[in-house]
Design a protein around this motif. Sequence first.
Motif, short mmCIF file in Angstrom:
data_model
loop_
_atom_site.label_atom_id
_atom_site.label_comp_id
_atom_site.label_asym_id
_atom_site.label_seq_id
_atom_site.Cartn_x
_atom_site.Cartn_y
_atom_site.Cartn_z
N THR A 132 -0.96 10.39 2.72
CA THR A 132 -0.76 10.55 1.27
C THR A 132 -1.66 11.64 0.71
OG1 THR A 132 -0.13 8.22 1.05
CG2 THR A 132 -0.82 9.35 -0.95
N PHE A 133 -2.92 11.62 1.08
CA PHE A 133 -3.86 12.62 0.57
C PHE A 133 -3.52 14.01 1.12
CE2 PHE A 133 -7.73 9.70 -0.52
CZ PHE A 133 -6.93 9.03 -1.43
N ALA A 134 -3.17 14.07 2.40
CA ALA A 134 -2.85 15.38 2.99
C ALA A 134 -1.62 15.98 2.32
CB ALA A 134 -2.62 15.23 4.48
N ALA A 135 -0.62 15.16 2.03
CA ALA A 135 0.58 15.66 1.35
C ALA A 135 0.24 16.15 -0.04
CB ALA A 135 1.64 14.55 1.29
N GLY A 136 -0.63 15.43 -0.75
CA GLY A 136 -1.00 15.84 -2.09
C GLY A 136 -1.86 17.09 -2.13
N LEU B 50 -3.96 1.53 10.72
CA LEU B 50 -2.66 1.59 10.05
C LEU B 50 -2.85 1.96 8.58
CD1 LEU B 50 -1.03 -1.62 11.54
CD2 LEU B 50 -0.55 0.74 12.18
N GLU B 51 -3.80 1.30 7.91
CA GLU B 51 -4.09 1.64 6.51
C GLU B 51 -4.60 3.07 6.40
OE1 GLU B 51 -5.70 -2.75 5.00
OE2 GLU B 51 -7.10 -1.25 5.76
N ASP B 52 -5.56 3.40 7.26
CA ASP B 52 -6.19 4.72 7.15
C ASP B 52 -5.19 5.85 7.38
OD1 ASP B 52 -8.58 6.41 6.91
OD2 ASP B 52 -8.20 6.85 9.02
N LEU C 52 0.82 -1.20 0.00
CA LEU C 52 0.00 0.00 0.00
C LEU C 52 0.86 1.25 0.00
CD1 LEU C 52 -2.87 1.15 0.12
CD2 LEU C 52 -2.70 1.07 2.63
N GLU C 53 1.95 1.23 0.74
CA GLU C 53 2.84 2.40 0.79
C GLU C 53 3.37 2.75 -0.59
OE1 GLU C 53 6.44 4.04 3.64
OE2 GLU C 53 6.26 1.88 3.32
N ALA C 54 3.66 1.73 -1.41
CA ALA C 54 4.13 1.98 -2.77
C ALA C 54 2.99 2.33 -3.71
CB ALA C 54 4.87 0.74 -3.29
#
Length: 343
Positions: free
Chosen positions: A262-266, A254-256, A229-231
């Motif tokens: 990822t979304f916050a960074a984007g 952990l997934e959430d 998932l990280e990739a």
Amino acid sequence: MSEEPRHVPVLLGRIVELLAPALGPTPDDPQPVFVDCTTGLGGHSAALLDACPAARLIGLDRDPEALAEATRRLSRYGDRVRLIRAVYDELPEVLADAGLSTVRAILFDLGLSSLQIDRAERGFAYAVDAPLDMRMGQDQPLTAADVLNTYDVAELTRILRVYGEERFADRIARRIVTERTTEPFTTSARLVTLLQRAIPAKSAKTGGHPAKRTFQALRIEVNAELAALEAALPAAVTALAPGGRIAVLAYHSLEDRMVKRTFAAGATDRAPRGLPVVPDELRPELTLLTRGAERPEPAEVELNPRAASARLRAAMKIERSELGGTKPGGATGGSQGMGEKAA
């Protein structure tokens, strides 16, 4: 073989509501493509294909049994569907093989499918005695039994604590290592009995079934789920066309947290503070479509208890004009032809 599983897709209507606006035909892209990275039994994919008659699907799954069932269920859509056996971190390679530079929507429905839970021989469920397998693809070398019988105390403690968020990880790990010297672990019933004895009764009353967290940790370790998932998440964001949308259903924290980061960074610009003009390449690339993580309504959970832990987040790829500004609204252009349907 057990009877056919009851397939109830989680947050089905909301997933369609979030992704369908990106899947309408345009002059530049008359047959928009979406990717279901975890096709499972095909419930979400079928709903999107029905709601978006011009759309085509690339469906991924690592489980050949799930793909076989999805192939049967989605056969009525003909060449609008292409199903591929792959793990979701292989998304860039799958799209390259299909001749695609971008797609208009991407869905992840993480965790276990109904098929994997309901077929006892797969070893995912702690409610029945079954071989300690837990592989999502039967050609994978590592099983849950291998983990239990070969990992040392420190390794077992780590995966139980990190992947299962298990408070009693060290106590459980030590008991596993002690008991396996007498006889290796092969089936789930013996492990469940150990866990019921290792976890204090007071904690078991408030924390759900005592085997829940350990089974989750073993499944994540066996299938390398978090590493995949990280990739996959940043690769999926990169693969979205301008105006394209991504939705992720996660089932544990952990997934959430990974999706949230990822979304916050984007959705945040990367320019130094005080810069008078933000270069286009440093501006946010995502707009968040959900406020925090959305949860199923109580009525859905009552009908489908497996939805209880679901957390849904979604985002849209920002469109930019030729002058570097942003454009509101739905998807435009981007995806090329999908190629021929795979068996």
